[in-house]
Enzyme design. Structure first.
Site, short mmCIF file in Angstrom:
data_model
loop_
_atom_site.label_atom_id
_atom_site.label_comp_id
_atom_site.label_asym_id
_atom_site.label_seq_id
_atom_site.Cartn_x
_atom_site.Cartn_y
_atom_site.Cartn_z
N HIS A 25 58.13 62.69 39.55
CA HIS A 25 57.67 62.88 38.26
C HIS A 25 56.43 64.20 38.54
O HIS A 25 56.45 65.03 37.53
CB HIS A 25 56.63 61.75 37.83
N GLU A 26 55.71 63.88 39.35
CA GLU A 26 54.65 65.05 39.68
C GLU A 26 55.26 66.25 40.28
O GLU A 26 54.80 67.28 39.77
CB GLU A 26 53.44 64.43 40.49
N HIS A 29 56.01 68.55 37.18
CA HIS A 29 55.18 69.22 36.59
C HIS A 29 54.92 70.26 37.58
O HIS A 29 54.66 71.40 37.30
CB HIS A 29 53.88 68.30 36.59
#
Length: 464
Positions: A25-26, A29
């Protein structure tokens, strides 16, 4: 010792699962931010005190922190930094160009959306790997039919080929298709084949389910018991000094006790209790080496570890009373691609439907929101069944994380996306007052959701 092993295993698989999901997820980003020209100050897996930290050539701090329950990507943003990274009170021209808040709104949307999108992509990849590896399961064969299922015409030995328009190659697919229909009390048509391969349709009138049925045992309430939960009454081991010692032998198939037919291992216990309470000896019929034998036996009163007394023969079934898995959900590498996308789409639809049921009161909230204890125990249980099963629950968790992060709740990615969409419409950023108010609302909603999750954990896992 078993409880401690389960606790340690659950904790380990929770950390591994969260580590994988948060990292992806990170990284979503991080990757998009870098491509959009935003300077990333820190990429952290976990919160709190850093256990390990390294500064890359790009100036980004890569951190593994002490609390492994999340993570974050900290980007250069002049609205959030009292000073520039270089120590000056204002940002330099170069730093302003790399600041997140100075980027066009479409780039900010791409950066924020990248995290949930990465989780959705991971879900598809994990499902593809699961299909290629092959997930062992049980054949979708009915072992016992009662109540609604029996009245609809389902019979022992029927193979469930499809529930509605969803094919059911394994019993897990049967359960996953029947449970939503039961929660909606929606009538559903099953396509089944009898033991001779003749196909027919069976209509299940699920609108006749009781109002307060156990949602966690919906298939059982319908009246379906799969064949694999009725393993044959095969003797795996005879306990020394037990009632069957010297009478029965390993490999015996018990067919009757005191004249009562025995069809599965679960039939033995009740008949032995009746025999023990009546007293005296009785005949037990078995098949041994293609011969049918009638042997005299008398149960003995036994005490369990918790002090409970019961009558027993002193025999143990093979595999702990569980039937061996006899089906495999598997596709070739190319076939697995559309199958993975289709399964991810189906699970996403079911997740949205479950959220809708929770808000409309059609399903109890304690069966909708799971906390870390429930997730940890599920991850441990799935991991214990093999890699393919673990990949399947990791895919489901990744999908859930991606979709929940897209909900328009302030402090979640979806909340930020909502602000940016408003900015696109009105032509200017949302005011700081509105954003501050949204942060408080978001924190309250997330705190309430976390409180509910922990409450459900306590009720479902810790309360006897």
């Amino acid at each position: 010792m078993t409880a401690m092993a389960e606790f340690l295993g659950s904790a380990w698989w929770l950390i591994v699962s969260l580590g994988v999901l948060v990292s992806i997820h990170e990284y979503g980003h991080f990757w998009v931010a870098r491509r959009c020209g935003v300077k990333v100050l820190r990429f952290s897996i976990g919160f709190g005190k850093p256990l390990w930290m390294r500064r890359g050539r790009d100036g980004t701090e890569y951190v593994i922190a002490a609390i492994p329950l999340g993570g974050y990507v900290k980007m250069l943003d002049e609205n959030q930094l009292p000073e520039s990274p270089s120590g000056h009170g204002t940002l330099s021209e170069q730093e302003l160009e790399q600041s997140f808040n100075r980027k066009p709104v479409w780039k900010r949307i791409a950066i924020v959306a990248a995290g949930p999108v990465a989780n959705l992509a991971l879900c598809v990849a994990l499902l593809w790997a699961m299909f290629v590896i092959g997930r062992p399961d049980y054949a979708p064969v009915v072992g016992q039919s009662e109540r609604i299922a029996a009245e609809a015409g389902l019979q022992p030995g029927d193979t469930v080929l499809a529930v509605g328009d969803r094919a059911t190659p394994t019993w897990s697919e049967v359960q996953m298709a029947l449970v939503p229909a039961a929660l909606d009390r929606a009538d559903v048509t099953l396509r089944v084949a009898d033991s001779e391969g003749r196909e027919r349709s069976v209509d299940l009138p699920l609108d006749r389910l009781p109002e307060d049925f156990d949602e966690r045992n919906a298939v059982g309430v319908i009246g379906l018991l799969p064949r694999h939960q009725q393993p044959p009454a095969l003797v795996g081991q005879v306990q020394p000094e037990g009632a069957a010692w010297g009478v029965l032998a390993e490999g015996d198939l018990i067919t009757a006790i005191d004249g009562v037919p025995i069809h599965s291992w679960s039939d033995i216990g009740p008949e032995v209790q009746k025999l023990g309470e009546r007293g005296g000896t009785a005949m037990i019929e078995v098949e041994r080496d293609d011969e049918r034998l009638a042997l005299e036996i008398q149960p003995r009163l036994t005490r369990s570890e918790d002090g409970r007394q019961f009558w027993a023969l002193g025999v143990i079934s093979p595999n702990g009373g569980r039937a061996p898995k006899d089906a495999l959900l598997r596709y070739g590498p190319l076939q697995a691609v559309p199958a993975a996308f289709a399964e991810a789409g189906h699970q996403a639809g079911e997740l949205f439907a479950m959220i809708g049921r929770a808000f409309t009161g059609r399903v109890s909230i304690e069966n909708t929101v799971a906390g870390p204890i429930t997730i940890a125990r599920a991850a441990n249980a799935f991991a214990g069944q093999g890699l393919a099963w673990y990949l399947s629950i990791l895919a489901m968790l990744s999908l859930s994380l991606g979709i929940l992060n897209l909900l328009p709740i302030p402090i979640l990615d979806g909340g930020h996306l909502l602000y940016y969409l408003i900015e696109l419409v009105k032509g200017s950023p949302v005011s700081e007052r509105v954003m501050a108010a949204g942060q408080y609302v978001g924190l309250a909603l997330i705190a309430g959701l976390m409180g509910l999750a922990f409450y459900n954990d306590i009720v479902n896992n810790l309360v006897p």
